[in-house]
Motif scaffolding. Structure first.
Motif: not given
Length: 90
Positions: A42-66
């Motif tokens: 789960r990603i905090s709502g306070g994490v900003s949005r940008s292409p790099v941040v989306d790739h490093l964080f937001w794309q993983r929101d809701g993913q099961q941990l390995f």
């Protein structure tokens, strides 16, 4: 990284740890992301949005941990719950 910080009574045991790179280790310790009861990222709502941040964080929101095959090595809810209540910034 200790899920329940050692400085706050968290033990040095496998199920109180995550293997993270330096970037995600720091972000986890700052509460930028955490894990829910299903060990889902789960990603905090306070994490900003940008292409790099989306790739490093937001794309993983809701993913099961390995997770390891051996469930005894999975992050324990008692430690994940501590992080969720004390550190994670929903």
């Amino acid at each position: 990284v200790h899920i329940h910080w050692k400085a706050y009574g968290g033990p040095s045991v496998v199920n109180n740890g995550l293997a993270l790179c330096t970037l995600h280790h720091d972000a986890f310790d700052m509460g930028a992301f955490g894990l829910d009861e299903s060990i889902t990222i789960r990603i905090s709502g306070g994490v900003s949005r940008s292409p790099v941040v989306d790739h490093l964080f937001w794309q993983r929101d809701g993913q099961q941990l390995f997770l390891p095959y051996d469930k005894t090595q999975w992050p324990a809810e008692q430690y994940v719950g501590w992080h969720r209540k004390q550190i994670f910034k929903a």
